[in-house]
Design an enzyme around this catalytic site. Structure first.
Site, PDB file in Angstrom:
ATOM      1  N   LYS A   2       0.791  -1.227   0.000  1.00  0.00           N
ATOM      2  CA  LYS A   2       0.000   0.000   0.000  1.00  0.00           C
ATOM      3  C   LYS A   2       0.826   1.281   0.000  1.00  0.00           C
ATOM      4  O   LYS A   2       0.378   2.306  -0.525  1.00  0.00           O
ATOM      5  CB  LYS A   2      -0.946   0.002   1.210  1.00  0.00           C
ATOM      6  CG  LYS A   2      -2.156  -0.916   1.068  1.00  0.00           C
ATOM      7  CD  LYS A   2      -3.221  -0.301   0.199  1.00  0.00           C
ATOM      8  CE  LYS A   2      -4.533  -1.061   0.271  1.00  0.00           C
ATOM      9  NZ  LYS A   2      -5.624  -0.417  -0.435  1.00  0.00           N
ATOM     10  N   ASP A  50      -8.112   0.106   6.403  1.00  0.00           N
ATOM     11  CA  ASP A  50      -8.193  -1.129   7.176  1.00  0.00           C
ATOM     12  C   ASP A  50      -6.885  -1.362   7.913  1.00  0.00           C
ATOM     13  O   ASP A  50      -6.805  -2.197   8.801  1.00  0.00           O
ATOM     14  CB  ASP A  50      -8.456  -2.312   6.241  1.00  0.00           C
ATOM     15  CG  ASP A  50      -7.320  -2.465   5.231  1.00  0.00           C
ATOM     16  OD1 ASP A  50      -6.325  -3.140   5.562  1.00  0.00           O
ATOM     17  OD2 ASP A  50      -7.414  -1.901   4.136  1.00  0.00           O
TER      18      ASP A  50
END
Length: 400
Positions: free
Chosen positions: A77, A120
């Site tokens: 990410k 998340d």
């Protein structure tokens, strides 16, 4: 060999037209990769070849791009978050992204900016990491049920981390509202009306791992993958990577499968919709694949997936758990791969097909044969190590 049945809804994409996206080209991917290469500690993540597993399943080759080795964050990410923050700062201070210098910019910035996001865990950690590197502030919102390990990892990077009592999509809305009230910059990997530039940069940042994989396959004398399995939450990673791979190889030469948890399968439902419109999924979105627990498709990623995906898959959590165990307990000389819940679902789908009593029919549906070359992306390592042990050692989410 024992057989068992796990829930896997496989739908052909009836909206496929093979139209390439102008956003995820080789030119844009090289811009992003040049930026990442300039970051201290950059190394391409490994591309593993699981030859023994491929032989057992009955395909030519299984390749796993292992993002558990991405910097010290154990997930892909940061590629998107860091690139987007750099592009934002370049716009703010009239800098050239091609000459971006972390150390120089950190020293030159006199007024700190605050970057806000909802996550998340992995995306927020990437944003916090980039903000920390550049001496900026980050505020990260997480949905209810966030694992302590993921929260602590974000706070350890100096970011403020707030766990809400909402699901992911409502947490995104809260982050946007609070950021607007405080004059913060939102760095989110989904888009909405008036907010498309930053999520596009994030998705272009993700293409670095695809570009690395293409080069690594060439070095292995692999001409091209015949198949790619891409997991989807909002569809940002899947859209960016698929857009790039389709430009490289041609969408008609790449059997692409988008995989989601059945409790958060907004891409699958959009794919089976009558006109290919985006379909939202409501509720708690409860799944062990927390990185994929998203109910609203990314409007930038969805057109790529609609136009170029071959199939969409909605599957139960046990498929991901199976993938974690298969990758963590390899056959023969295959390397061991530590994969988190969201990272393992592609391998889990392969294994679930192999153990299914109707294996031959499923192999045919997915277009597999003895010469197939399957590319998987392990998007994360054990970013929640407690749950990883519960699955791999404790047998949580059993297959039979």
């Amino acid at each position: 060999m024992s057989t068992f049945t796990l829930k896997m809804e496989i739908a052909d994409n009836r909206h496929y037209n093979g139209q390439l996206s102008p956003l995820f080209t080789a030119i844009e991917a090289e811009k992003a990769r040049a930026f990442h290469q300039a970051v201290e500690g950059y190394q391409p993540t490994p591309l593993h070849s699981l030859d023994c597993l491929a032989n057992v399943i009955g395909v030519g080759k299984i390749l796993v791009k292992d993002e558990a080795y991405r910097f010290d964050l154990s997930a892909f990410k940061m590629l998107g978050g860091a690139y987007a923050i750099a592009r934002l700062l370049c716009d703010e201070f009239s800098l050239d992204i091609n000459a971006f210098d972390f150390a120089k910019l950190k020293n030159d910035i006199t007024e700190k900016m605050t970057f806000a996001t909802a996550t998340d865990g992995n995306h927020g950690r990437g944003v916090a990491w980039a903000a920390n590197k550049l001496g900026q502030n980050a505020v990260v919102y997480m949905p209810k049920g966030a694992a302590d390990e993921r929260v602590n990892n974000i706070r350890a990077l100096g970011a403020e981390c707030i766990v809400t009592d909402m699901n992911y999509d409502d947490t995104v809305r809260l982050a946007i509202k609070t950021a607007n009230e405080n004059g913060w910059k939102v760095v989110q990997d989904t888009a909405w009306e008036g907010y498309t530039e930053i999520p596009t940069w994030i998705m272009q940042g993700y293409t670095t791992m695809a570009a690395e994989a293409v080069d690594q396959m060439k070095a292995m004398a692999v001409e091209r993958p015949t198949h790619v399995f891409l997991q989807a939450g909002v569809g940002a990673m899947a859209g960016g990577v698929l857009g790039y791979l389709c430009e490289q190889y041609g969408p008609d030469k790449l059997h692409s499968v988008v995989v989601e948890p059945d409790n958060a399968d907004c891409i699958y439902r959009s794919g089976i919709s009558e006109k290919g419109e985006m379909v939202n999924v409501n509720g708690d979105l409860e799944t062990i694949m927390v990185g994929l627990a998203c109910g609203e498709p990314n409007p930038i990623g969805w057109p790529v997936l609609r136009d170029c995906s071959t199939q969409f898959v909605s599957c139960q959590d046990s498929v991901a758990a199976l993938g974690m165990r298969v990758l963590g307990n390899p056959l023969g000389s295959d390397p061991r791969i530590v994969s988190g819940e969201s990272g393992a679902v592609g391998a889990g789908l392969l294994a679930a097909v192999h153990f299914h009593p109707e294996k031959e029919q499923l192999m045919a549906k997915l277009g597999f044969n003895k010469d197939s070359v399957v590319l998987l992306i392990n998007t994360e390592g054990d970013t929640d190590p407690v749950h990883y042990r519960e699955v791999v050692w404790g047998g949580k989410h059993q297959t039979i």
